[in-house]
Write a protein that holds these residues in place. Structure first.
Motif, PDB file in Angstrom:
ATOM      1  N   CYS A  87       1.132  -1.389   0.141  1.00 43.04           N
ATOM      2  CA  CYS A  87       0.214  -0.266  -0.267  1.00 43.04           C
ATOM      3  C   CYS A  87       0.736   1.059   0.332  1.00 43.04           C
ATOM      4  N   LYS A 199      -6.040   2.442   2.552  1.00 43.45           N
ATOM      5  CA  LYS A 199      -5.149   2.505   3.837  1.00 43.45           C
ATOM      6  C   LYS A 199      -6.066   2.755   5.085  1.00 43.45           C
ATOM      7  N   GLN A 251      -0.821  -3.270  -7.615  1.00 44.44           N
ATOM      8  CA  GLN A 251      -2.036  -3.572  -7.282  1.00 44.44           C
ATOM      9  C   GLN A 251      -2.504  -4.805  -7.238  1.00 44.44           C
TER      10      GLN A 251
END
Length: 277
Positions: A87, A199, A251
């Motif tokens: 991330c 997040k 991703q």
């Protein structure tokens, strides 16, 4: 204008630097007020039922005041969890490409049109409208129950294609380059709510502030690299293409890891155990 004594310039005021000078003063004042007037918020997880601080809260305060321990704990959390690490890398790659775009879009457009003066104010306003449109598109996608992770792959892929078009300049078409820039701004508008949601899901709240600060380190490295190197506009946008392409791949990897984690979590719930029995 400027004030001179002899041949030396002692004071400069006015001109294009005024907003930056005022911003510097106001930021210094904000920092001073925050230092003098704000107390640290340690939350209520260590407070007793009456709302008063317990001995555990005092111990927690003492631990948090040690910046090194908080930083070390955040490092262990990031490198101990591949989802948190991915991330951070993804957000740094996209935001780094965004800052490079901010630095380079003006010379990129100038290189395509050297005969007339470009309306940079109108162009920038168009970018901001596209960014707002991206945020609205995210809201619409949420009403249609699109997966956040899948949307992230789409915007990173579209962003990479847009950067490639700007770098290659197919047919030397300034219109096509401008459309690609606007497409990237739409991706930027969608990025912020998507990454904010990811997040909030992935990064643990107990170390969130320290981990977010760690995420800024590679981002600042990308920005410094862009500022300190003498890359042409084409080279800069090719670097952006690489970063966004890498973000797309990472991703996709993060999506697979999260799918495995969610499947494992479902199997370990009591309801799943009852159904299996």
């Amino acid at each position: 204008t400027a004030m001179f004594t002899g041949s030396k310039n002692l004071l400069h005021y006015g001109g294009f630097l005024n907003p930056f000078d005022i911003a510097f003063v106001t930021l210094c004042l904000c920092g001073l007020f925050a230092l003098l007037l704000w107390d640290e918020n340690y939350g209520d997880q260590y407070a007793d039922g009456k709302g008063d601080d317990s001995d555990a809260a005092a111990s927690y305060r003492k631990e948090e005041n040690n910046a090194c321990s908080g930083f070390q704990r955040a490092l262990k959390t990031v490198f101990g969890n591949s989802e948190i690490l991915l991330c951070g890398i993804i957000s740094s790659l996209f935001e780094g490409s965004m800052y490079v775009f901010v630095f380079m879009w003006t010379p990129a457009l100038k290189s395509l049109n050297t005969e007339t003066e470009l309306p940079f104010g109108v162009i920038f306003s168009t970018f901001m409208v596209c960014c707002m449109a991206g945020s609205s598109m995210f809201s619409l996608c949420m009403t249609k129950n699109f997966k956040i992770e899948s949307l992230a792959i789409v915007i990173f892929g579209v962003g990479a294609i847009s950067m490639a078009i700007i770098a290659i300049k197919p047919l030397e078409s300034d219109t096509l380059v401008f459309i690609a820039m606007n497409a990237f701004e739409v991706c930027v508008g969608m990025y912020w709510p998507i990454m904010g949601t990811l997040k909030s899901i992935i990064v643990p709240e107990s170390s969130r502030a320290a981990i977010y600060n760690l995420y800024r380190i590679p981002l600042n490295g990308v920005v410094l690299f862009s500022l300190l190197t003498d890359l042409t506009t084409t080279q800069s946008f090719l670097v952006n293409t690489f970063m966004l392409g890498t973000a797309t791949v990472l991703q996709n990897t993060l999506n697979k890891k999260r799918a495995v984690s969610e499947a494992t979590a479902k199997q370990s719930t009591p309801e799943a155990s009852v159904e299996t029995a």
